[in-house]
Design a protein around this motif. Structure first.
Motif, PDB file in Angstrom:
ATOM      1  N   THR A  75       4.259  -8.359  -4.683  1.00 52.92           N
ATOM      2  CA  THR A  75       4.372  -7.827  -6.042  1.00 52.92           C
ATOM      3  C   THR A  75       5.846  -7.636  -6.367  1.00 52.92           C
ATOM      4  N   THR A  76       6.258  -8.155  -7.511  1.00 49.51           N
ATOM      5  CA  THR A  76       7.634  -7.960  -7.979  1.00 49.51           C
ATOM      6  C   THR A  76       7.608  -7.018  -9.181  1.00 49.51           C
ATOM      7  N   ILE A  77       8.761  -6.674  -9.672  1.00 54.52           N
ATOM      8  CA  ILE A  77       8.859  -5.783 -10.828  1.00 54.52           C
ATOM      9  C   ILE A  77       8.041  -6.326 -12.000  1.00 54.52           C
ATOM     10  N   GLU A  78       8.001  -7.645 -12.134  1.00 51.70           N
ATOM     11  CA  GLU A  78       7.254  -8.233 -13.260  1.00 51.70           C
ATOM     12  C   GLU A  78       5.755  -7.991 -13.117  1.00 51.70           C
ATOM     13  N   GLY A  79       5.318  -7.726 -11.873  1.00 56.42           N
ATOM     14  CA  GLY A  79       3.886  -7.573 -11.652  1.00 56.42           C
ATOM     15  C   GLY A  79       3.444  -6.132 -11.517  1.00 56.42           C
ATOM     16  N   LEU A  80       4.372  -5.206 -11.672  1.00 51.09           N
ATOM     17  CA  LEU A  80       4.023  -3.797 -11.492  1.00 51.09           C
ATOM     18  C   LEU A  80       3.004  -3.360 -12.549  1.00 51.09           C
ATOM     19  N   SER A  81       3.212  -3.810 -13.766  1.00 50.85           N
ATOM     20  CA  SER A  81       2.223  -3.626 -14.834  1.00 50.85           C
ATOM     21  C   SER A  81       2.572  -4.649 -15.899  1.00 50.85           C
ATOM     22  N   SER A  82       1.649  -4.900 -16.804  1.00 50.37           N
ATOM     23  CA  SER A  82       1.963  -5.882 -17.839  1.00 50.37           C
ATOM     24  C   SER A  82       2.484  -5.192 -19.090  1.00 50.37           C
ATOM     25  N   ASP A  83       2.421  -3.858 -19.089  1.00 47.05           N
ATOM     26  CA  ASP A  83       2.685  -3.148 -20.349  1.00 47.05           C
ATOM     27  C   ASP A  83       3.432  -1.830 -20.119  1.00 47.05           C
ATOM     28  N   HIS A  84       4.254  -1.761 -19.116  1.00 46.39           N
ATOM     29  CA  HIS A  84       5.017  -0.532 -18.823  1.00 46.39           C
ATOM     30  C   HIS A  84       4.112   0.654 -18.505  1.00 46.39           C
ATOM     31  N   SER A  85       2.873   0.403 -18.105  1.00 43.48           N
ATOM     32  CA  SER A  85       1.945   1.523 -17.954  1.00 43.48           C
ATOM     33  C   SER A  85       1.996   2.146 -16.561  1.00 43.48           C
ATOM     34  N   HIS A  86       2.664   1.507 -15.633  1.00 44.57           N
ATOM     35  CA  HIS A  86       2.771   2.113 -14.301  1.00 44.57           C
ATOM     36  C   HIS A  86       3.483   3.460 -14.432  1.00 44.57           C
ATOM     37  N   ALA A 137       7.797   3.367  -6.505  1.00 41.49           N
ATOM     38  CA  ALA A 137       6.351   3.126  -6.627  1.00 41.49           C
ATOM     39  C   ALA A 137       5.691   3.135  -5.254  1.00 41.49           C
ATOM     40  N   ALA A 138       6.365   2.541  -4.276  1.00 40.85           N
ATOM     41  CA  ALA A 138       5.817   2.532  -2.912  1.00 40.85           C
ATOM     42  C   ALA A 138       5.804   3.948  -2.335  1.00 40.85           C
ATOM     43  N   LEU A 139       6.825   4.725  -2.650  1.00 36.88           N
ATOM     44  CA  LEU A 139       6.877   6.112  -2.172  1.00 36.88           C
ATOM     45  C   LEU A 139       5.690   6.906  -2.717  1.00 36.88           C
ATOM     46  N   LEU A 140       5.445   6.777  -4.011  1.00 40.46           N
ATOM     47  CA  LEU A 140       4.368   7.563  -4.628  1.00 40.46           C
ATOM     48  C   LEU A 140       2.991   7.141  -4.121  1.00 40.46           C
ATOM     49  N   ALA A 141       2.851   5.872  -3.769  1.00 42.83           N
ATOM     50  CA  ALA A 141       1.570   5.427  -3.230  1.00 42.83           C
ATOM     51  C   ALA A 141       1.297   6.114  -1.893  1.00 42.83           C
ATOM     52  N   LYS A 142       2.387   6.441  -1.190  1.00 40.17           N
ATOM     53  CA  LYS A 142       2.266   7.039   0.134  1.00 40.17           C
ATOM     54  C   LYS A 142       2.286   8.566   0.048  1.00 40.17           C
ATOM     55  N   ALA A 143       3.159   9.083  -0.792  1.00 40.03           N
ATOM     56  CA  ALA A 143       3.331  10.530  -0.920  1.00 40.03           C
ATOM     57  C   ALA A 143       3.213  10.896  -2.392  1.00 40.03           C
ATOM     58  N   PRO A 144       1.993  11.199  -2.846  1.00 41.13           N
ATOM     59  CA  PRO A 144       1.751  11.370  -4.289  1.00 41.13           C
ATOM     60  C   PRO A 144       2.564  12.508  -4.903  1.00 41.13           C
ATOM     61  N   ASN A 145       2.994  13.449  -4.069  1.00 40.87           N
ATOM     62  CA  ASN A 145       3.747  14.567  -4.631  1.00 40.87           C
ATOM     63  C   ASN A 145       5.007  14.799  -3.791  1.00 40.87           C
TER      64      ASN A 145
END
Ligand code: FES
Ligand code: FES
Lengths: 161, 698
Positions: A73-84, A110-118
């Motif tokens: 996944t690259t930055i272009e694939g993080l979301s299609s509409d800035h919704s991440h 983004a990877a950090l938050l997937a691992k440590a939500p807070n």
């Protein structure tokens, strides 16, 4: 040359390139996805960070053959509409200055938050330490990561994503 | 300094070139030409029939927020709908001044009036077109949020419907600008216009430009400054997969391939014998010796007030010190690059450049074409900091493109960047001061040895003495001398230029004087700045917000410093601790008087940015020379500040009705002395040489 196949931003991607060619240049020059940036070429700056099977990886030192059959996944694939949530928080805080390092910052966050939500400030320091920003957006990045954690929590609670 | 003189008519009417319809990047898709008919109201404002307002941002965006702040200046008077704005970088055009570029933190200062006038003039033309359409007087019409309203009938016509007719009208001759009290946009912090594209990878920097048939190039340059190719063998390079050709250019050997990586691999396989030239034995030590020897002798006078020698001789106390700073690289995150396409009858370059006029000039020179035959496409800059004021990399790309025909993208590696920069010059400066019997300074002497790049006037390069020669301190006897020291290392503008080292020297030395005279550093500055109200105002605000004089948590120490540069006044208080051999900067309180503020959030960002840049130099930065070459190759040897080292920066604005000052370089100089002065408070040890080293902490 070798034919290599992997999933890029959700779609099958085939390339025919030398197998030790770094993923960074395959993305940028062969495929034409230029959102992933070159900053040092030696795993020293983090500008080239992408996700490989969800893990942050420095694409400048990742031979393309090593991602065969994996999900990139690259930055272009993080979301299609800035919704991440990270993108939303980045926009709310107006984090980028020149913006060049920001793909790497966002992908790492983004990877950090997937691992440590807070994440705590210490978690942020540890995860983000390797991503250089010469424009000095660090203070905004820290704020935006905390905000992204809130957005993420709200959307999880609300049932979306 | 370049003064911009623009004839008002040509300024407002001249075209922006064919860029609006001509710009085409095959794989971006999204940067495609605007398809609806757009009418040009002047060089800065086009209005489309679909009501889209295109603002032409003639100054490059390198992170400092020009796209947003210049749009604000235009939109304030244009009265357009902020949400319908799109922006574009125009080509080089006289309408944008004789030297189109960003340097010296001047974007807002030089645009403050002209851009508001351009916005107002376009608005007046739209109103006039509406008045003609309705057959009513102009004063019965009012513009608001992208429409003109007939105040008698409430009829409305959108800018898009009026644009074509408005574009045919004459440019109004007398424009009255709003009173600042009426500002709606200026002084607010709308979201940056360039953020969305920078969070989804869409923004195109120079390095992202792709053209059909483009070859990817890297260049092998002599590692020794001034050296040349003696001979080379390209056989092994050509054998590398993907390499297409190898050509010699004036600055080295270019390897071209079908991707950047292959070009880099090919470069590694090149066998080159260099003629290393006159600098082959230069080292940091030999350069320092040159400076030290020069500083023994009287230099050219940069400032003289009173009579320093007798004042020093008669002083109750005399203090002397030597201060030093190293060469520094700019290291913008986007490595240098340029795409060039040379045809017999014209040349196009795509570049992230700070100075478009210079980019066009170098391309014209290399190709032998007239400047008008060169089209410069300004791309977003992944950082500039002064480095992209140079056009060396553009000249290289054009030379390679000319040699091979067809489009070429030249990319510099990080190693190229650190080893072939035009560096912030090293400097060596001797200071002496005299105090009277009450401990107040009565004499100040500085002799500077520093390489020159800004041109000499009466033997003095302003870039070498600014930050010392222009101190605002009221001291009766001042003498500042300068030596241009030619060390053979290329040097140039680096964020905040001479202030970047001289403010460290000056503000540390002032601290030494306070200590020697038994004064509090704030008290001394206060007294010496009594006749400089704006500098004093910033100092007082920073001191108050930082709680100067109030107790600190155990192990914390404060230092203070001031800067007057780029038409602004900056004061900083740094709060630090030293523990286990590590210096930590916890908090920086920065107060700035930069006149009227266009965008407060933008100012805050730039202050933070400048502090990070200056802190990197204070704590880490040093380019060193051995055998005529730079020893640092990549970020492992040229480290920069990281997020875990980031202090909490608080920004406070001094309310001001003065014309805007600069901001991009305001906070860079003061952080090093503020930190070094805090370090003195912590350890009793004076740092007189940057960067601060581990041995300075014990
Ligand atoms: S480019 Fe990969 S870490 Fe710097
Ligand atoms: S925003 Fe410019 S390098 Fe980070």
């Amino acid at each position: 040359m070798a034919a290599i196949e992997f999933t890029l931003n959700g779609k099958i991607q085939k390339v025919d390139v030398p197998s030790h060619m770094p993923l960074l240049w395959v993305l940028r020059d062969t495929i034409g996805l230029t959102g992933t940036k070159f900053g040092c070429g030696m795993a020293l700056c983090g500008a080239c960070t992408v996700h490989v099977d969800g893990q942050p990886m420095r694409s400048c030192v990742t031979p393309v053959a090593s991602v065969a059959a994996k999900h990139v996944t690259t930055i272009e694939g993080l979301s299609s509409d800035h919704s991440h949530p990270v993108q939303r928080a980045w926009m709310e805080e107006d984090v980028p200055q020149c913006g060049y390092c920001q793909s790497g910052q966002i992908m790492t966050a983004a990877a950090l938050l997937a691992k440590a939500p807070n994440p705590t400030d210490a978690d942020i320091d540890e995860a983000m330490h390797g991503i250089i920003c010469r424009c000095g957006t660090y203070q905004s990045i820290r704020r935006a990561i905390h905000l992204a954690a809130e957005y993420r929590a709200a959307s999880v609670k609300g049932g979306a994503v | 300094m370049i003064t911009q003189k623009i004839d008002r008519r040509s300024f407002l009417k001249a075209g922006a070139g064919g860029l609006l319809l001509g710009f085409y990047l095959p794989e971006s898709g999204r940067l495609k030409a605007q398809t609806n008919a757009a009418s040009k109201l002047n060089a800065f404002v086009h209005v489309g029939s679909d009501d889209t307002v295109t603002l032409f941002i003639h100054m490059a965006e390198m992170g400092q927020g020009t796209v947003t702040s210049l749009s604000m200046l235009l939109a304030e008077e244009l009265e357009c709908d902020w949400n319908k704005i799109r922006t574009e970088f125009p080509g080089v055009d006289r309408a944008y001044g004789p030297l189109q570029g960003v340097f010296g933190s001047r974007s807002i200062r030089t645009s403050w009036e002209p851009l508001r006038k351009a916005g107002a003039s376009a608005r007046e033309m739209l109103i006039e077109a509406a008045a003609e359409n309705w057959g009513v007087g102009r004063d019965q019409c009012r513009a608001e949020n992208g429409v003109v309203i007939n105040t008698a009938t409430n009829a409305r016509l959108s800018y898009g419907r009026l644009a074509e007719a408005a574009a045919k009208l004459p440019v109004p001759s007398n424009i009255t600008l709003k009173d600042p009290k009426q500002f709606r946009l200026i002084g607010t912090s709308p979201k940056r216009l360039d953020t969305p594209g920078k969070v989804d990878g869409r923004t195109l920097f120079g390095i992202d430009v792709r053209l059909p048939g483009m070859q990817y190039a890297v260049i092998a340059r002599c590692p020794v400054f001034g050296g040349k190719v003696a001979s080379f063998d390209a056989a092994k390079a050509k054998a590398v997969e993907g390499v297409k050709q190898v050509v010699e250019i004036s600055n080295g050997i270019a390897v071209l391939a079908d991707n950047t990586w292959s070009a880099m691999e090919g470069r590694r396989a090149l066998q080159i014998k260099w003629d290393e030239g006159a600098n082959a034995n230069a080292s940091s030590a030999s350069i320092r010796k040159l400076f030290v020897d020069l500083a023994e002798k009287p230099g050219a006078t940069a400032r003289k007030e009173g009579d320093v020698e007798p004042a020093l001789a008669g002083a109750a106390k005399r203090i002397e010190a030597v201060y030093e700073a190293p060469y520094l690289a700019h290291a913008p995150m986007e490595p240098l690059n340029c795409v060039a396409h040379v045809r017999p009858d014209g040349c196009e370059v795509w570049a992230s450049t700070q100075i478009q006029t210079a980019a066009r000039g170098v391309a014209a020179k290399v190709t032998g074409l007239a400047p008008e035959k060169v089209q410069v496409h300004t791309m977003y800059l992944g950082g500039g900091f002064g480095r992209r004021g140079g056009s060396d990399y553009i000249g290289e790309a054009v030379e390679v493109a000319k040699a091979v025909g067809g489009p070429v993208k030249l990319t510099w590696s990080r190693e190229d960047d650190l080893q072939h920069d035009m560096y912030r010059p090293a400097s060596y400066s001797r200071f002496a001061a005299g105090l009277d019997s009450d401990g107040w300074p009565v004499a100040w002497f500085t002799r500077i040895a520093c390489p020159s790049f800004g041109g000499l006037q009466n033997g003095v390069d302003r870039t070498g003495v600014e930050g010392v020669a222009d101190i605002l301190y009221g001291i009766t006897n001042i003498l500042v001398e300068y030596h241009a020291a030619d060390a053979g290392i290329p040097v140039s503008y680096w964020r905040s230029v001479g202030y970047s080292q001289n403010t460290f020297f000056t503000e540390s030395f002032v601290d030494e004087l306070a200590v020697a005279g038994g004064k509090d550093p704030l008290e001394l500055r206060r007294r010496l700045l009594a006749k400089s109200p704006r500098m004093l105002g910033a100092l007082e605000l920073a001191a108050a917000k930082a709680g100067w004089g109030q107790p600190l948590p155990h192990g914390r120490f404060r230092g203070i410093a001031v800067t007057n540069n780029i038409g602004s006044f900056n004061a900083q208080v740094a709060e630090i601790s030293v523990s286990q051999g590590k210096l930590r900067v916890h908090r920086v309180v920065c107060a700035v008087d930069c006149g009227q503020v266009v965008n407060p959030r933008g100012v805050e960002q730039q202050i933070q940015s400048g502090i990070v840049f200056g802190l990197t130099a204070a704590l880490k930065g040093a380019i060193t020379i051995d055998r005529g070459r730079v020893q640092q190759q990549n970020f492992h040897q040229y480290d920069v500040l990281r997020i875990d080292e980031m202090p909490h920066v608080e920004v406070h604005l001094v309310p001001s009705q003065n014309a805007p000052g600069g901001i991009g370089e305001s906070s860079t100089p003061g952080i090093a002395p503020a930190v070094a002065n805090a370090l003195f408070a912590a350890t009793g040890k004076r740092v007189r040489r940057l960067p601060i080293r581990p041995e300075d902490l014990v």
